[in-house]
Scaffold this motif. Sequence first.
Motif, PDB file in Angstrom:
ATOM      1  N   LYS A  84      37.610  31.771  34.923  1.00  0.00           N
ATOM      2  CA  LYS A  84      38.627  32.727  35.516  1.00  0.00           C
ATOM      3  C   LYS A  84      39.293  32.503  36.711  1.00  0.00           C
ATOM      4  CE  LYS A  84      36.487  36.765  33.196  1.00  0.00           C
ATOM      5  NZ  LYS A  84      35.724  38.121  33.380  1.00  0.00           N
ATOM      6  N   LEU A  85      38.744  31.467  37.411  1.00  0.00           N
ATOM      7  CA  LEU A  85      39.321  31.459  38.877  1.00  0.00           C
ATOM      8  C   LEU A  85      39.642  29.834  38.839  1.00  0.00           C
ATOM      9  CD1 LEU A  85      36.702  32.981  41.560  1.00  0.00           C
ATOM     10  CD2 LEU A  85      38.767  33.960  40.287  1.00  0.00           C
ATOM     11  N   LYS A  86      39.556  28.876  37.906  1.00  0.00           N
ATOM     12  CA  LYS A  86      39.699  27.422  38.152  1.00  0.00           C
ATOM     13  C   LYS A  86      41.189  27.293  38.308  1.00  0.00           C
ATOM     14  CE  LYS A  86      39.093  25.789  33.498  1.00  0.00           C
ATOM     15  NZ  LYS A  86      38.445  25.001  32.627  1.00  0.00           N
ATOM     16  N   ASP A  87      41.992  28.117  37.512  1.00  0.00           N
ATOM     17  CA  ASP A  87      43.530  27.975  37.607  1.00  0.00           C
ATOM     18  C   ASP A  87      44.071  28.290  38.709  1.00  0.00           C
ATOM     19  OD1 ASP A  87      43.426  26.774  34.898  1.00  0.00           O
ATOM     20  OD2 ASP A  87      43.649  28.711  34.013  1.00  0.00           O
ATOM     21  N   THR A  88      43.460  29.140  39.602  1.00  0.00           N
ATOM     22  CA  THR A  88      43.897  29.835  40.852  1.00  0.00           C
ATOM     23  C   THR A  88      43.621  28.455  42.077  1.00  0.00           C
ATOM     24  OG1 THR A  88      41.858  30.983  41.660  1.00  0.00           O
ATOM     25  CG2 THR A  88      43.361  32.089  40.022  1.00  0.00           C
ATOM     26  N   LEU A  89      43.143  27.676  41.854  1.00  0.00           N
ATOM     27  CA  LEU A  89      42.607  26.772  42.854  1.00  0.00           C
ATOM     28  C   LEU A  89      43.775  26.242  43.619  1.00  0.00           C
ATOM     29  CD1 LEU A  89      39.283  25.272  41.139  1.00  0.00           C
ATOM     30  CD2 LEU A  89      39.482  27.096  42.805  1.00  0.00           C
ATOM     31  N   SER A  90      43.906  26.062  44.930  1.00  0.00           N
ATOM     32  CA  SER A  90      44.785  25.440  45.658  1.00  0.00           C
ATOM     33  C   SER A  90      45.147  23.920  45.660  1.00  0.00           C
ATOM     34  CB  SER A  90      44.657  25.836  46.971  1.00  0.00           C
ATOM     35  OG  SER A  90      44.790  27.224  47.315  1.00  0.00           O
ATOM     36  N   GLU A  91      43.857  23.331  45.237  1.00  0.00           N
ATOM     37  CA  GLU A  91      43.637  21.864  45.442  1.00  0.00           C
ATOM     38  C   GLU A  91      43.500  21.112  44.144  1.00  0.00           C
ATOM     39  OE1 GLU A  91      44.461  21.196  48.444  1.00  0.00           O
ATOM     40  OE2 GLU A  91      44.126  23.155  49.146  1.00  0.00           O
ATOM     41  N   GLU A  92      44.476  21.452  43.293  1.00  0.00           N
ATOM     42  CA  GLU A  92      44.483  21.010  41.937  1.00  0.00           C
ATOM     43  C   GLU A  92      44.047  19.466  41.839  1.00  0.00           C
ATOM     44  OE1 GLU A  92      47.703  22.052  39.687  1.00  0.00           O
ATOM     45  OE2 GLU A  92      47.663  24.268  40.267  1.00  0.00           O
ATOM     46  N   GLU A  93      44.965  18.744  42.696  1.00  0.00           N
ATOM     47  CA  GLU A  93      44.630  17.196  42.607  1.00  0.00           C
ATOM     48  C   GLU A  93      43.165  16.781  42.921  1.00  0.00           C
ATOM     49  OE1 GLU A  93      46.502  14.587  41.490  1.00  0.00           O
ATOM     50  OE2 GLU A  93      47.564  16.408  40.910  1.00  0.00           O
TER      51      GLU A  93
ATOM     52  N   ILE B  82      30.326  28.337  56.329  1.00  0.00           N
ATOM     53  CA  ILE B  82      30.211  27.142  55.949  1.00  0.00           C
ATOM     54  C   ILE B  82      31.728  26.777  55.239  1.00  0.00           C
ATOM     55  CG2 ILE B  82      29.204  25.668  54.238  1.00  0.00           C
ATOM     56  CD1 ILE B  82      26.847  27.201  54.323  1.00  0.00           C
ATOM     57  N   PRO B  83      32.489  25.744  55.828  1.00  0.00           N
ATOM     58  CA  PRO B  83      33.734  25.433  55.543  1.00  0.00           C
ATOM     59  C   PRO B  83      33.651  24.659  54.250  1.00  0.00           C
ATOM     60  CG  PRO B  83      32.978  23.887  57.233  1.00  0.00           C
ATOM     61  CD  PRO B  83      31.974  25.002  57.118  1.00  0.00           C
ATOM     62  N   HIS B  84      34.941  24.848  53.538  1.00  0.00           N
ATOM     63  CA  HIS B  84      34.929  24.359  52.313  1.00  0.00           C
ATOM     64  C   HIS B  84      36.485  24.010  51.977  1.00  0.00           C
ATOM     65  CE1 HIS B  84      36.570  27.304  49.600  1.00  0.00           C
ATOM     66  NE2 HIS B  84      35.667  28.145  50.129  1.00  0.00           N
ATOM     67  N   TYR B  85      36.703  22.873  51.147  1.00  0.00           N
ATOM     68  CA  TYR B  85      38.135  22.498  50.857  1.00  0.00           C
ATOM     69  C   TYR B  85      38.228  22.402  49.126  1.00  0.00           C
ATOM     70  CZ  TYR B  85      41.710  19.048  49.729  1.00  0.00           C
ATOM     71  OH  TYR B  85      43.037  18.436  49.164  1.00  0.00           O
ATOM     72  N   SER B  86      37.222  22.416  48.334  1.00  0.00           N
ATOM     73  CA  SER B  86      37.281  22.165  47.033  1.00  0.00           C
ATOM     74  C   SER B  86      37.852  23.848  46.331  1.00  0.00           C
ATOM     75  CB  SER B  86      35.881  22.012  46.359  1.00  0.00           C
ATOM     76  OG  SER B  86      35.451  20.585  47.060  1.00  0.00           O
TER      77      SER B  86
ATOM     78  N   ARG C  21      47.785  28.665  55.716  1.00  0.00           N
ATOM     79  CA  ARG C  21      47.467  28.728  54.388  1.00  0.00           C
ATOM     80  C   ARG C  21      47.584  30.139  53.557  1.00  0.00           C
ATOM     81  NH1 ARG C  21      43.181  30.239  51.841  1.00  0.00           N
ATOM     82  NH2 ARG C  21      41.881  30.768  53.920  1.00  0.00           N
ATOM     83  N   MET C  22      47.179  31.130  54.360  1.00  0.00           N
ATOM     84  CA  MET C  22      47.284  32.506  53.738  1.00  0.00           C
ATOM     85  C   MET C  22      48.786  32.960  53.676  1.00  0.00           C
ATOM     86  SD  MET C  22      44.364  33.229  52.596  1.00  0.00           S
ATOM     87  CE  MET C  22      44.694  35.049  52.095  1.00  0.00           C
ATOM     88  N   LEU C  23      49.573  32.619  54.467  1.00  0.00           N
ATOM     89  CA  LEU C  23      51.065  33.202  54.641  1.00  0.00           C
ATOM     90  C   LEU C  23      51.765  32.566  53.330  1.00  0.00           C
ATOM     91  CD1 LEU C  23      53.311  34.252  56.402  1.00  0.00           C
ATOM     92  CD2 LEU C  23      53.959  31.895  56.880  1.00  0.00           C
ATOM     93  N   ALA C  24      51.569  31.137  53.129  1.00  0.00           N
ATOM     94  CA  ALA C  24      52.103  30.609  51.616  1.00  0.00           C
ATOM     95  C   ALA C  24      51.397  31.034  50.456  1.00  0.00           C
ATOM     96  CB  ALA C  24      51.830  29.069  51.666  1.00  0.00           C
TER      97      ALA C  24
END
Length: 348
Positions: free
Chosen positions: A37-46, A227-231, A266-269
């Motif tokens: 349900k969420l994988k299509d909303t992820l910012s870092e597709e690449e 805990i920070p994350h990028y993925s 990030r949140m502004l965009a």
Amino acid sequence: MKILDYSNPNRESYQVSFQHSLLWECALGIAAITHEKLKDTLSEEEFFAPVRDGVISSDLKTELETVHTHNTWKALLQLLHHFEDHSLDGFQTFIHSLDPVEMRHHCLPYLNQILEPILAQAAKGDSDAINEYADAGQHIVFLPDYIRFICTTDIPSFKTHLIAVMTGWFEQVMSEKQEELDHMLIRDISMKQDKQKTYSHAESFVEFVTDGIDYQPEPSVTDVILIPHYSYRPWTIVADLKGTKVFYYPIANASIHPGDPLIPDRMLALSYKALGDEARLKMVKLLFTGPKSLQELAATLDMPKSTLHHHLTQLRSAKLVSTNKSIYSLNESKLQQLGQGLTDYLAN
């Protein structure tokens, strides 16, 4: 009613600390790509290109299917809180060192202090305790099945699965990004710790780090781990440990592109992207009049619930909409801050 209030008006708060590792980044990446349900909303597709393009091994594909079926990403995150050597070798050594009861105990989610004896019995394989603990986890849709799986699965095979999926992801998806990711995570923590000095209350600082989560102190919680994350950007994942609340939060754009004044917050965009759709603007207008259920929104907008859910997910990821027991509400303060956020970005 007459009351003499002798209580302390200065309510105790919690202690905030940061942790990071590439293994947490692995576990969260695995969680993200297997969340339908969420994988299509992820910012870092690449970041997920090896999976998307099918260049990962058939063995890793099989392990990811198991993660998707049984939500074993939760076990990975749980286990990472119980040892310090966050290297692949350290992970494998730790997993092999656990006996079946310890393994299940570490993997089971902490629900509350009252249920701790039930958790302990469930970890030992008591069928009544397993069912009772699973029933207690019904507030999260996947937890009952996850709990039953953890308590009944073959532990040697389960260990093999966890080591295989973590190792496969680390080597096939993250291998070329390890150093860059580590620098990003460390940079984000450093920036947040510098900002922490300007906050007098832990609650306000946690709200800043998590992009708006108002986490008030609980009597049973003394520590908050960030805990920070990028993925898994843009999502924040919240979890419970005994005496501890954990927020796996998305790193800021400035941590990815340090020193670039053209990079927006990030949140502004994300917020303007979420509002850049006619259907989502209609939802915001409806929610401006008050909270609505999915059924109410679907009836008013004459829209299939599956489509509606997709749009609401976009609004939730931008923290413009929140949900509680299937009732959706507009975050009006977040909406009102957008104009000032754009002005600040343009001026700085």
